[in-house]
Design an enzyme around this catalytic site. Sequence first.
Site, mmCIF file in Angstrom:
data_model
loop_
_atom_site.group_PDB
_atom_site.id
_atom_site.type_symbol
_atom_site.label_atom_id
_atom_site.label_comp_id
_atom_site.label_asym_id
_atom_site.label_seq_id
_atom_site.Cartn_x
_atom_site.Cartn_y
_atom_site.Cartn_z
ATOM 1 N N LYS A 1 5.978 9.023 8.845
ATOM 2 C CA LYS A 1 5.824 8.459 10.188
ATOM 3 C C LYS A 1 6.818 9.012 11.212
ATOM 4 O O LYS A 1 6.625 10.088 11.751
ATOM 5 C CB LYS A 1 5.926 6.932 10.128
ATOM 6 C CG LYS A 1 4.943 6.258 9.177
ATOM 7 C CD LYS A 1 3.516 6.304 9.644
ATOM 8 C CE LYS A 1 2.613 5.486 8.744
ATOM 9 N NZ LYS A 1 1.193 5.578 9.092
ATOM 10 N N TYR B 1 0.859 -1.188 0.000
ATOM 11 C CA TYR B 1 0.000 0.000 0.000
ATOM 12 C C TYR B 1 0.889 1.230 0.000
ATOM 13 O O TYR B 1 1.821 1.336 0.796
ATOM 14 C CB TYR B 1 -0.895 0.005 1.243
ATOM 15 C CG TYR B 1 -1.736 1.246 1.414
ATOM 16 C CD1 TYR B 1 -2.797 1.510 0.561
ATOM 17 C CD2 TYR B 1 -1.466 2.151 2.438
ATOM 18 C CE1 TYR B 1 -3.580 2.647 0.721
ATOM 19 C CE2 TYR B 1 -2.234 3.284 2.613
ATOM 20 C CZ TYR B 1 -3.294 3.533 1.745
ATOM 21 O OH TYR B 1 -4.052 4.663 1.915
ATOM 22 N N ASP C 1 9.271 2.373 -0.761
ATOM 23 C CA ASP C 1 8.340 3.058 0.131
ATOM 24 C C ASP C 1 8.698 2.632 1.554
ATOM 25 O O ASP C 1 8.322 1.556 2.010
ATOM 26 C CB ASP C 1 6.908 2.671 -0.219
ATOM 27 C CG ASP C 1 5.871 3.310 0.699
ATOM 28 O OD1 ASP C 1 6.271 3.894 1.735
ATOM 29 O OD2 ASP C 1 4.671 3.205 0.404
#
Length: 424
Positions: A265, A142, A237
């Site tokens: 994050k 994702y 990613d």
Amino acid sequence: MSLSHSLFTRAQSLIPGGVNSPVRAFRAVGGEPFFVQRAEGARIWDVDGNEYIDYVGTWGPAILGHAPAVVTDAIRDTASRGVSFGIPNPLEVEMAALICDWVPSIEKVRMVNSGTEATMSCVRLARGYTGRDLIVKFDGCYHGHVDSLLVKAGSGALTHGEPDSAGVPAAFANLTITLPFNDVTAIRSLFMAEGSKIAAVILEPIPANAGLYFPDPGFLELLRQQCSEYGVVLIFDEVMTGFRVARGGAQELYGVSPDLTALGKVIGGGLPVGAFGGRAEIMDRLSPLGPVYQAGTLSGNPLAMAAGLAQLRELDRLQGWRLLEDLGQALEAGLRDILKSHQTRFTLHRVGSMFCLFFTGGPVSSLANAQRSDRSAFAAFFHRCLEAGVYLAPSQFETGFISLAHAPADIEQTLRVFESSLHS
């Protein structure tokens, strides 16, 4: 009637589904979400006064724990001088220098405001740099709600059983090729057939949005070799894994260097943030130097930069990755001991401070393997843990996060809850 229930009832009349991100709705496990009043260390408290040991950690950023003084002090001090400028500030330069120093594959970096924005920018930049259109991604990985990447996606889209989102034109999806993760034959075949048309390959080097599983030996190396041979931009990613699994992310663990990396994050200390960076010759294609446009009013926001710098420097000062590995090992060892009599029913994966218990036996190295999981059994386990004061992500297809604020006593208490919840 609980206050959380009242708030959720009201929220559903004001916010689609009552939540601002789909997985928060508890649709995958049933029931209603609780509303958080405050968080500190390894614990959160809901509006009804219930206390939980938290393994969601705001979905990864809270690597020091919630509201660590070093971060909140940095935010408070920075806010006293202004919360946003829209012009360059010194903290942006400090963050860029730290990222380039810690992640050798990144020679230049640009700050953005979310992981989605980072991956979206990587894809556009790769297309602008190569002059090609095709993008390759992997089932279960994702990369945010980017139109061209919401094709057989993991995370929230997977949980709801609708991996392809409405509103994404078919023409966009036609430019995205999806492959099974760890399938080297499919990679070789695709590059032989379409290698000269591919702009980029994007993947989570450690997929962490369809549970948590790992690249087979040689898989990342093959991708690196094929991308180099065909002039394709390799994008990692590392929004989840960057600065979480190691100082230099998953690429440090596996010794494979991508051309571009998406981050987020941990680098924001809990504030909205993202970044992408890589080889200078590619990054210099961005405006104002090059023809690939990318911009953001709040990019490099001083509060996010101050929070992220404070968190990363504290993590480094404490040699945090070693401590997180110790905590992760303790949780894994205890849980494996509990699972000895259930070997055929579960598969446990962990790397550093990230973990996932799949409710299926046998190896899990792809989305297809992960989807064998017994979601009903996981939902029952989730609610038993929640009732006993342990909060896990409300989906089988999410990852758990340990923080430096989790004490050995928290791990021991969690294991007791896991044991009783699995045996109920």
